[in-house]
Design an enzyme around this catalytic site. Structure first.
Site, PDB file in Angstrom:
ATOM      1  CD  GLU A 284      -3.117   1.054   2.098  1.00 29.85           C
ATOM      2  OE1 GLU A 284      -4.192   0.649   1.409  1.00 29.85           O
ATOM      3  OE2 GLU A 284      -2.820   1.146   3.067  1.00 29.85           O
TER       4      GLU A 284
ATOM      5  CB  THR B 204      -4.194   5.631   0.746  1.00 30.64           C
ATOM      6  OG1 THR B 204      -2.810   6.943   1.074  1.00 30.64           O
ATOM      7  CG2 THR B 204      -3.451   4.098   1.537  1.00 30.64           C
ATOM      8  CE1 TYR B 205      -9.243  10.746  -4.066  1.00 28.24           C
ATOM      9  CE2 TYR B 205     -10.617  11.327  -2.835  1.00 28.24           C
ATOM     10  CZ  TYR B 205      -9.895  11.122  -4.070  1.00 28.24           C
ATOM     11  OH  TYR B 205     -10.846  12.595  -4.765  1.00 28.24           O
TER      12      TYR B 205
ATOM     13  CB  ALA C 282      -6.670  11.943   6.089  1.00 27.48           C
TER      14      ALA C 282
ATOM     15  NE  ARG D  43     -17.954   7.409   6.224  1.00 30.92           N
ATOM     16  CZ  ARG D  43     -18.266   7.032   7.551  1.00 30.92           C
ATOM     17  NH1 ARG D  43     -19.555   6.867   7.951  1.00 30.92           N
ATOM     18  NH2 ARG D  43     -17.401   7.252   8.295  1.00 30.92           N
ATOM     19  N   GLY D  44     -14.475   6.601   3.957  1.00 31.97           N
ATOM     20  CA  GLY D  44     -13.453   8.090   4.004  1.00 31.97           C
ATOM     21  C   GLY D  44     -13.826   8.584   5.508  1.00 31.97           C
ATOM     22  CG  ASP D  45     -11.286   8.749   8.358  1.00 33.21           C
ATOM     23  OD1 ASP D  45     -11.328   7.418   8.529  1.00 33.21           O
ATOM     24  OD2 ASP D  45      -9.520   8.705   7.947  1.00 33.21           O
TER      25      ASP D  45
ATOM     26  CB  ALA E 223     -18.608   2.560   0.347  1.00 35.18           C
TER      27      ALA E 223
END
Length: 138
Positions: free
Chosen positions: A17, A48-49, A51, A106-108, A124
């Site tokens: 990752e 990753t995208y 935070a 969905r994300g934080d 999501a």
């Protein structure tokens, strides 16, 4: 190659990752790390995208760097703090780069974030529907 095809092989898979750097000035260092990691022949690498989408602009750049190594790539995409236009822009860029694996999250929820009419994704599953409508992603 689509990740779901890799996982069907009933072989042990190892993935790495990658976290995009927080600053554009560090992008070349990250690409050098990717090239070193690719030498270990992972089954795939995920990117990753960031935070709350804070490094979203770097995700496609890093995903392309992984792709250039010949390693299958999985790009994260979070939606909680994103407009439909932003999501479509990222999906356009991924399609243009022929990156076909997307992990929809969905994300934080950022502290103090108040959703408004500009932010159309709460879950999501809503993002998954948007991605599936494109038909180019796994």
């Amino acid at each position: 190659m689509k990740i779901n095809e890799i996982l069907k092989n009933n072989k042990v898979t190892v993935s790495f990752e990658i976290f995009p750097p927080k600053e554009w000035a560090k992008i070349e260092d990250t690409k050098a790390v990717i090239n070193e990691m690719a030498k270990d022949k992972p089954s795939f690498m995920s990117v990753t995208y960031g935070a709350a989408g804070t490094t979203s602009g770097f995700t496609c750049e890093i995903a392309n760097a992984v792709k250039r190594t010949g390693t299958p790539v999985l790009s994260y995409l979070t939606c909680y703090n994103a407009t439909k236009e932003k999501i479509n822009s990222v999906l356009d860029e991924l399609e243009k780069s022929k990156i076909e694996n997307v992990l929809a999250l969905r994300g934080d929820i950022p502290d103090g974030f108040e959703p408004n009419e500009n932010y159309c994704y709460r879950h999501a599953c809503e993002l998954v529907s948007e991605i599936k409508a494109r038909r180019n992603f796994a």
